[in-house]
Design an enzyme around this catalytic site. Structure first.
Site, short mmCIF file in Angstrom:
data_model
loop_
_atom_site.label_atom_id
_atom_site.label_comp_id
_atom_site.label_asym_id
_atom_site.label_seq_id
_atom_site.Cartn_x
_atom_site.Cartn_y
_atom_site.Cartn_z
N GLU A 182 8.76 -5.04 -5.95
CA GLU A 182 7.90 -4.45 -6.57
C GLU A 182 8.24 -4.79 -8.12
O GLU A 182 9.52 -4.35 -8.16
CB GLU A 182 7.23 -3.47 -5.83
CG GLU A 182 7.07 -3.52 -4.73
CD GLU A 182 6.88 -1.99 -3.91
OE1 GLU A 182 6.41 -0.78 -4.48
OE2 GLU A 182 6.56 -1.48 -2.45
N TYR B 298 -2.85 0.94 -0.29
CA TYR B 298 -2.97 1.72 -0.18
C TYR B 298 -1.88 2.91 -1.72
O TYR B 298 -1.78 1.63 -2.56
CB TYR B 298 -1.94 3.10 0.60
CG TYR B 298 -0.41 2.56 0.78
CD1 TYR B 298 0.86 2.23 0.05
CD2 TYR B 298 -0.69 1.34 1.66
CE1 TYR B 298 1.80 1.12 1.04
CE2 TYR B 298 0.48 0.11 2.61
CZ TYR B 298 1.72 0.47 1.18
OH TYR B 298 2.71 -0.49 1.27
#
Length: 429
Positions: free
Chosen positions: A217, A282
């Site tokens: 990420e 999410y």
């Protein structure tokens, strides 16, 4: 499956009588933490048992399954508390099967992330509902040496339940912090990258892993091509050995989306390489952000709309959060920090403050307000049977492979009741 909402004056006894079901079973199945003080607006799932069995001396899970011609995993899914017991208890009444659901939607894959310190009872209760267990996480050094995870026991327990263990690889340092500089170093140093992949392959084989999940990420935008090449290199070396490759991807809504989280995650090109792609749908509501649902259904739809347009839907896992947040109000950007809760804990807090649970129809998510002992107003956003039902039905609507839970550290019975009422969960091993 019926989802009942608690009304003023309801008790567990009156609800059980209304549906002609056993009160204690209703409490256990739903994991209801407040049976003596239900909250108005609280959701309760009603499923009607079709075949039950009273445990007698000498029974085992396998003999019971053989008697009724079902798989042991079906019994564990219908009675998850059994997985946490040391042995079956004589006199227990267990559900072999429920009355068939009219809208069973097919087969899905389910992945769940867990840290090595997960409570073992929570793990055992959850594994019957998983296809894969992704163990978080292996880091690495700039030289390509793996920073190991305390994973042996989780792998062993996963295998006991027929769940495929997945190694999670992240650019995480020995101090357990994410580093895009570490990722960059492995991208540009081919020798270190090959060393890393060789170490991954050795570990997968030695520990009997099923594959790897690449969770990189905040990759620097200028490393986009190098990141894709890295994934391709991993795939080319692991696939001949029989291992699958997953990738966790940021929740993008277009190929032009800017921002550190998004730019290096090229959906069509990464999706073409990997076996499975988890879309991290999410964290719209997050610890340091303004109060809102963690995975509002309208936002999730926008990600899936883009995802299925550029990635084979049979490769896509939709991310599902398994946590709630409690924000003190007023929210002040840069100052306010939410408290993370489990979804069951959110119900406990609602019961303690005797509030009414509300529901955001656009986000398809429950929430409530309460005032603490210091007079501070709070808002809690969480998930319940209704929101989980909305999420899981997206899998069939978009015809994608399944779901990936971040994370399974707390047992949330209603989510699994919804999952098994709607789908058959595939076991891949």
């Amino acid at each position: 499956m019926t989802i009942y909402l608690v009304e003023p004056g309801d008790t567990m006894e009156s609800i059980a009588a209304q549906f002609n079901v056993d009160q204690n079973r209703l409490i256990i199945e739903n994991g209801i933490p407040n049976p003596e003080n239900l909250v108005v607006g609280q959701s309760i799932i009603i499923r009607i048992p079709d075949v039950t069995h009273e445990i007698v001396e000498g029974d085992t899970l396998f003999t019971i399954a053989q008697t009724y011609g079902v798989e042991p995993v079906q019994i564990l899914q219908n009675n998850p508390y059994l997985a946490a017991q040391e042995s079956l208890e004589v006199g227990q009444i267990i559900v072999i099967s429920y009355l068939p659901e009219e809208d069973l939607l097919g087969d899905i894959l389910v992945n769940g992330y867990a840290y090595p310190f997960i409570d073992r009872d929570v793990l055992r209760q959850t594994l019957p509902y998983l296809s894969y267990l992704s163990i978080f996480t292996y880091g690495f050094t700039p030289e390509g040496e793996l920073i190991p995870s305390d994973d042996e026991e989780l792998i062993r327990i996963a295998e006991e339940f027929g769940v495929a263990p997945i190694m999670v690889l992240a650019p995480m340092t020995a101090e357990e912090t994410f580093s895009n500089e570490l990722a960059h170093s492995i991208f540009i140093n081919q020798e270190a990258q090959n060393t890393l992949i060789n170490n991954i392959l050795t570990t997968l084989e030695a520990k009997n892993y099923y594959g790897i999940d690449i969770d990189f990420e905040f990759i620097l935008p200028e490393d986009k091509e190098a990141f894709i090449n890295f994934i391709s290199n991993v795939k080319s070396q692991l696939e001949p050995a029989g291992f699958i490759v997953m990738a966790a991807l940021a929740p993008k809504t277009s190929g032009e989306q800017v921002g550190l989280l998004y730019e290096a995650h090229d959906y069509p090109r990464i999706g073409a390489i990997v076996d499975l792609a988890l879309l991290m749908t999410y964290e719209w509501g997050y610890m340091f952000g303004p109060p809102m649902a963690t995975s509002p259904i309208n936002a999730v739809r926008r990600v899936l709309d883009y995802g299925v347009s550029v990635i084979d839907p049979n490769k896509i896992l939709m991310g599902i959060p398994n946590y709630a947040y409690d924000w003190p109000l007023p929210f002040i950007q840069g100052e306010t920090q939410a408290e993370a809760l489990g979804n069951v804990e959110a119900i406990v807090r609602a019961s303690e403050h005797n509030v009414t649970i509300q529901f955001d129809e656009e986000a398809m998510a429950p929430f409530y307000y309460y005032t603490d002992e210091l007079g501070v107003v709070h808002v809690v956003c969480f998930d319940d049977a209704r929101s989980m039902n909305a999420k899981f039905r997206l899998i069939n609507e978009y015809n994608i492979a399944g779901a990936g839970y971040w994370q399974i550290m707390k047992f949330f019975p209603q989510s699994w009741m919804v999952a098994t009422a709607l789908y058959n969960i595939i076991k891949v091993t």
